[in-house]
Design an enzyme around this catalytic site. Sequence first.
Site, PDB file in Angstrom:
ATOM      1  N   LYS A  76       0.853  -1.193   0.000  1.00  0.00           N
ATOM      2  CA  LYS A  76       0.000   0.000   0.000  1.00  0.00           C
ATOM      3  C   LYS A  76       0.889   1.242   0.000  1.00  0.00           C
ATOM      4  O   LYS A  76       1.907   1.271   0.706  1.00  0.00           O
ATOM      5  CB  LYS A  76      -0.898  -0.016   1.244  1.00  0.00           C
ATOM      6  CG  LYS A  76      -1.919   1.120   1.282  1.00  0.00           C
ATOM      7  CD  LYS A  76      -2.866   0.999   2.474  1.00  0.00           C
ATOM      8  CE  LYS A  76      -3.922   2.097   2.460  1.00  0.00           C
ATOM      9  NZ  LYS A  76      -4.860   2.004   3.602  1.00  0.00           N
TER      10      LYS A  76
ATOM     11  N   SER B 213     -10.396   0.245   7.010  1.00  0.00           N
ATOM     12  CA  SER B 213      -9.774   0.324   5.682  1.00  0.00           C
ATOM     13  C   SER B 213      -9.102  -0.955   5.198  1.00  0.00           C
ATOM     14  O   SER B 213      -8.660  -1.016   4.053  1.00  0.00           O
ATOM     15  CB  SER B 213      -8.749   1.456   5.650  1.00  0.00           C
ATOM     16  OG  SER B 213      -9.394   2.689   5.502  1.00  0.00           O
TER      17      SER B 213
ATOM     18  N   SER C 219      -9.881   2.295   2.625  1.00  0.00           N
ATOM     19  CA  SER C 219      -8.932   2.970   1.758  1.00  0.00           C
ATOM     20  C   SER C 219      -7.935   2.026   1.087  1.00  0.00           C
ATOM     21  O   SER C 219      -7.303   2.420   0.105  1.00  0.00           O
ATOM     22  CB  SER C 219      -8.151   4.000   2.567  1.00  0.00           C
ATOM     23  OG  SER C 219      -7.291   3.362   3.507  1.00  0.00           O
TER      24      SER C 219
END
Lengths: 95, 494
Positions: free
Chosen positions: B79, B184, B160
């Site tokens: 990420k 998330s 997210s």
Amino acid sequence: MSVDKETVKKIASLSRIAVTEAEADALVPELNNILGWVEQLGEVDCSKVEPMTAVIPNKLRLRDDVVSDGYVRDKVLANAPAAEHGFFGVPKVIE
Amino acid sequence: MAEIFELGIADIRSGVASGDFTAKEVAETFIDRVSAAKSLNAVLVETPDHALAAAEATDKAKAAGETLGKMAGVPIGMKDLFCTEGVATTAGSLILDGFTPQYESTVSANLFKAGAGMLGKLNMDQFAMGSSNETSAFGNVISPWRRNDGGNTDLAPGGSSGGSAAVVSGRICPAATGTDTGGSIRQPAAFVGITGFKPTYGRCSRWGTIAFASSLDQAGPMAHDVRDCAIMLESMAGFDPKDSTSLDLPVPEWEASLKSDLTGKRIGIPKEYRVDNMPPEIDALWQQGIEWLKDAGAKIVEVSLPHTKYALPAYYIIAPAEASSNLARYDGVRYGMRDLPDGAGLQDMYAATRESGFGPEVKRRIMIGTYVLSAGYYDAYYTQAQKVRTLISQDFDKAWESCDLLLTPTAPSAAFGLGEKSDDPLAMYLNDVFTVPSSLAGLPAISVPAGLDRQGLPLGLQIIGRALDEQGVFNAGLALEERASFVAKPEQWW
């Protein structure tokens, strides 16, 4: 309580975010919606409740009291938009 | 045998260890998968050299007869919230355009030490603020899933950690890192039919992870199944003196202790999680989950978490408050972009830089945070929210008197179409209604894919555990996984 355009401009200034007149207008209802919704927290009787400071009990560790400049000046400056003479460069602050 | 790209962490690791294939073959397979998946917009920077170098090191270590690490031969997606030395890191924001970290985040360093390689940096909601991946400055991530209506509506992969969700479900990376502030990891995992785990707050170091809300942010694994998540979390977690909130505890051997027999375990069903307008399919799946856990030997008890309805509003004070403070560091001086209008002074430079660098959702949250922390409102909003947070945490403590784990749905709906909710911030925030309370309390939780809705889209079930009881969460997750036998995958159209 209700947020008006002047308040939005003040918050934007405290946040160091430039807003245009049109953006400020658009933010008034958006912020009011969100703030109106979070105001339901006022219903909860918290008179005998301590605010949370640590989510998992954990003792704060302190670093050794040792003076160091980190020895990584060039790495610290490597991403600066304007680095000069080993310092961060900024526009003139004092006339 | 399955193709290499269909394998997860455990199978890749054992295939490399036994010599069925080399780590280099694995890396090359996934490098090709990544570069063929550009239309999903899930990968911001491809790092094939990193994956190959790690693979070569693994192959060399194996040839030399050395003990291989827990993630040896497994290339992963990272990420873009994790700072990676020498590789551009943006947190999905223009304000970090051009930023190349000079250091490695502890989580990514731990994973690399365990033998993992990196395939690329994954797209995400800007500064992890969003539940649909529509706030990235670099465009939306598109879910690999399609509705079964024959149409080709682009769906949100959740957020997210939406890039992470997309690459794992599309078998583009065998696993990926995620971060979870209010859901998330779990919500996107549920949206795309993979497994996502958020550990106890403090298990994973936050050092070198770009901060959103420091009292909530935790890194965790997103992978094919429970076992893979256990393996990966063992490699990510651990004490780090560089993070003052890092827990100074040993990392248990979660994988070795996995056990889906839940005899003697009491599973709580929080009655407040039955929200209005929840699709009947989610309610039915939840009921099915109850049956599955009973079948695994667990006893079901109803519990009450009376302050549940206040979790989201408390979160949307606390998280923006912390964000407004954390994001004060983006000022155009030290890193990232600088916008210096002609003749501007320092204050004008800050305001112009932040105006052009931050996206609308980030600005909205910074301003909410600034407002609730400002003089005159601090006690009414921020202190009150922190007190409500105490009550939410106490609700869980009380529930643990009558149960060991909680079972809930992960999200109140299946994945929605891109653009369907982006006009209404409040509607978007409600997506995290089941994940936020455990985040506020710092508890470990997993989302396991458990079924499909009538549109053919994945739905997840969530298990929440006591602080530090990752093992209990993994075990109940495994019990669900074995019974759900979720095998659906998106058909490759990209």
